[in-house]
Design an enzyme around this catalytic site. Structure first.
Site, PDB file in Angstrom:
ATOM      1  N   TYR A 109     -47.477  33.434  -3.618  1.00 29.20           N
ATOM      2  CA  TYR A 109     -47.692  33.971  -2.274  1.00 29.20           C
ATOM      3  C   TYR A 109     -46.468  34.744  -1.789  1.00 29.20           C
ATOM      4  O   TYR A 109     -46.577  35.910  -1.388  1.00 29.20           O
ATOM      5  CB  TYR A 109     -48.009  32.834  -1.304  1.00 29.20           C
ATOM      6  CG  TYR A 109     -48.294  33.289   0.112  1.00 29.20           C
ATOM      7  CD1 TYR A 109     -49.474  33.967   0.406  1.00 29.20           C
ATOM      8  CD2 TYR A 109     -47.403  33.034   1.146  1.00 29.20           C
ATOM      9  CE1 TYR A 109     -49.751  34.381   1.703  1.00 29.20           C
ATOM     10  CE2 TYR A 109     -47.670  33.453   2.441  1.00 29.20           C
ATOM     11  CZ  TYR A 109     -48.843  34.121   2.717  1.00 29.20           C
ATOM     12  OH  TYR A 109     -49.108  34.536   3.996  1.00 29.20           O
ATOM     13  N   ARG A 147     -52.112  23.220   6.583  1.00 27.31           N
ATOM     14  CA  ARG A 147     -51.044  23.690   7.459  1.00 27.31           C
ATOM     15  C   ARG A 147     -50.775  22.657   8.540  1.00 27.31           C
ATOM     16  O   ARG A 147     -51.658  21.904   8.942  1.00 27.31           O
ATOM     17  CB  ARG A 147     -51.390  25.060   8.040  1.00 27.31           C
ATOM     18  CG  ARG A 147     -51.285  26.149   6.990  1.00 27.31           C
ATOM     19  CD  ARG A 147     -51.389  27.535   7.573  1.00 27.31           C
ATOM     20  NE  ARG A 147     -52.771  27.970   7.690  1.00 27.31           N
ATOM     21  CZ  ARG A 147     -53.124  29.234   7.880  1.00 27.31           C
ATOM     22  NH1 ARG A 147     -52.203  30.178   7.994  1.00 27.31           N
ATOM     23  NH2 ARG A 147     -54.396  29.576   7.970  1.00 27.31           N
ATOM     24  N   GLY A 189     -38.823  15.114   8.931  1.00 25.88           N
ATOM     25  CA  GLY A 189     -39.313  15.638  10.205  1.00 25.88           C
ATOM     26  C   GLY A 189     -38.336  16.536  10.924  1.00 25.88           C
ATOM     27  O   GLY A 189     -38.631  17.027  12.023  1.00 25.88           O
ATOM     28  N   ASP A 194     -40.082  24.051   0.109  1.00 28.40           N
ATOM     29  CA  ASP A 194     -40.494  24.102   1.508  1.00 28.40           C
ATOM     30  C   ASP A 194     -39.301  24.531   2.363  1.00 28.40           C
ATOM     31  O   ASP A 194     -38.241  23.919   2.303  1.00 28.40           O
ATOM     32  CB  ASP A 194     -40.992  22.733   1.969  1.00 28.40           C
ATOM     33  CG  ASP A 194     -41.710  22.797   3.299  1.00 28.40           C
ATOM     34  OD1 ASP A 194     -42.713  23.517   3.386  1.00 28.40           O
ATOM     35  OD2 ASP A 194     -41.259  22.133   4.263  1.00 28.40           O
TER      36      ASP A 194
END
Length: 353
Positions: free
Chosen positions: A185, A226, A247, A313
């Site tokens: 992507y 997502r 987080g 990520d």
């Protein structure tokens, strides 16, 4: 040899169908403009990926403005339900077509949105994802060159990869892993940008390149993985809210209506404004902050669970929108909580249906 003949026949069939489909479209006067308020001359507009999350909202705006819209999709991550309200409109045309094959139609503007944007979807068939970005760009640019049509590329903030500067400005070249699981992507979109600017330099094509940051709103796919849709669906079902990592990684979330407004303004901007231009909301939130906000608005009893962070990520993502403000007069208007309320209401209705 047989496969080549089959592909050739498919292309001819697609061309014939497309020409029949647009035979009754009205002629558009030369020099007419694609007005923001859609009070100017009618345009014939092609939207690839038009049945997807963003594409369907764009089609709504274009039809509301009095334009003829040819919505092209292969229904991989998009759905007919997203454009169901437009199917009876005589100015809306729906065509099943894969942009990795050539398309022969007559239009005035092209919005190239075709490509799955969520990791779950684009990692399912990574080769096809890259082909959609690269071959799709080649085919749409070739069409635009033949027609001398203005074309907009829906690029992505993922071209910045895991950025070393924060917030991200358009002049930053990015930090992308070229061989990772997200590369199909990220690098596909980077190559598409290269093609757009080469067509601009070599063929003087009118191009617009926008880099889309995280966007949310009604019509998101409930299983796209997502973060916004994940948290909302899990909260509504009473399932644990899954946070990957600790987080602390950040994202900036733009409501879909704001994003589409920025897209239209960029398409209507002067020809010498090619982009790339960041379109996104600069308000930055950690994943934990987002999860807690969703839980409060949903009102459920879900607990938060932590899982390992996926490979490559990005740790942070925030757009610098100075160029959009200066050249488009654009900035987001919808706050996170207001946008989340609309999105939660959409998913609540969908899950109850």
């Amino acid at each position: 040899m047989a496969s080549r003949q089959f592909a050739y026949n498919c292309a001819l069939t697609t061309e014939h169908m497309a020409r029949v489909a647009i035979a009754d479209w009205p002629a558009v006067p030369e020099g007419s403009r694609f007005g923001l308020k859609f009070t100017h001359d009618q345009k014939r507009v092609l939207v690839t990926g038009g049945a997807g999350f963003l594409g369907s909202h764009l089609c709504d705006r274009l039809i509301a403005g009095g334009h003829d819209v040819l919505c092209v999709t292969r229904f991989y991550s998009g759905s007919k339900a997203n454009v169901d309200g437009l199917l009876r409109d005589p100015r809306f045309e729906l065509m099943r077509h894969d942009v990795t094959f050539p398309l022969y139609v007559e239009v005035d503007r092209i919005f190239n949105l075709a490509c799955p944007a969520s990791p779950i979807h684009y990692q399912q068939d990574p080769v096809q994802t890259t082909k959609t970005s690269v071959h799709g760009a080649i085919n749409m640019l070739g069409l635009a060159k033949r027609l001398r049509a203005r074309i907009l590329q829906a690029s992505t903030s993922e071209v910045y990869g895991d950025p070393e500067i924060h917030p991200q400005v358009e002049g930053y070249w990015g930090r992308v892993n070229p061989i990772g699981i997200r590369s199909c992507y990220d690098e596909g979109k980077r190559c598409a940008e290269t093609l757009f600017f080469d067509y601009w330099r070599q063929h003087q094509l009118e191009i617009k390149v926008m880099r889309i940051f995280n966007t949310y709103g009604p019509r998101m796919h409930p299983n796209d993985g997502r973060v916004v849709s994940n948290f909302i669906v899990q909260g509504l079902k009473g399932e644990p809210i899954t946070i990957y990592g600790d987080g602390s990684q950040t994202r900036s979330f733009c409501y879909v209506d704001d994003l589409i407004e920025g897209m239209l303004r960029l398409m209507d901007s002067p020809a010498d404004l090619t982009g790339p231009i960041n379109i996104g909301n600069p308000s930055e939130y950690t994943m934990l902050e987002l999860a807690e906000t969703v839980l409060r608005l949903v009102g459920g009893r879900s607990k938060i669970e932590y899982r390992p962070l996926p490979l490559d990520d990005p740790r942070q993502r925030q757009p610098d929108i100075s160029l959009a403000k200066a050249h488009l007069g654009w900035e987001p208007k919808v706050g996170l909580e207001d946008g989340l309320k609309e999105t939660i209401a959409y998913f609540r209705h969908r899950l109850q249906a």
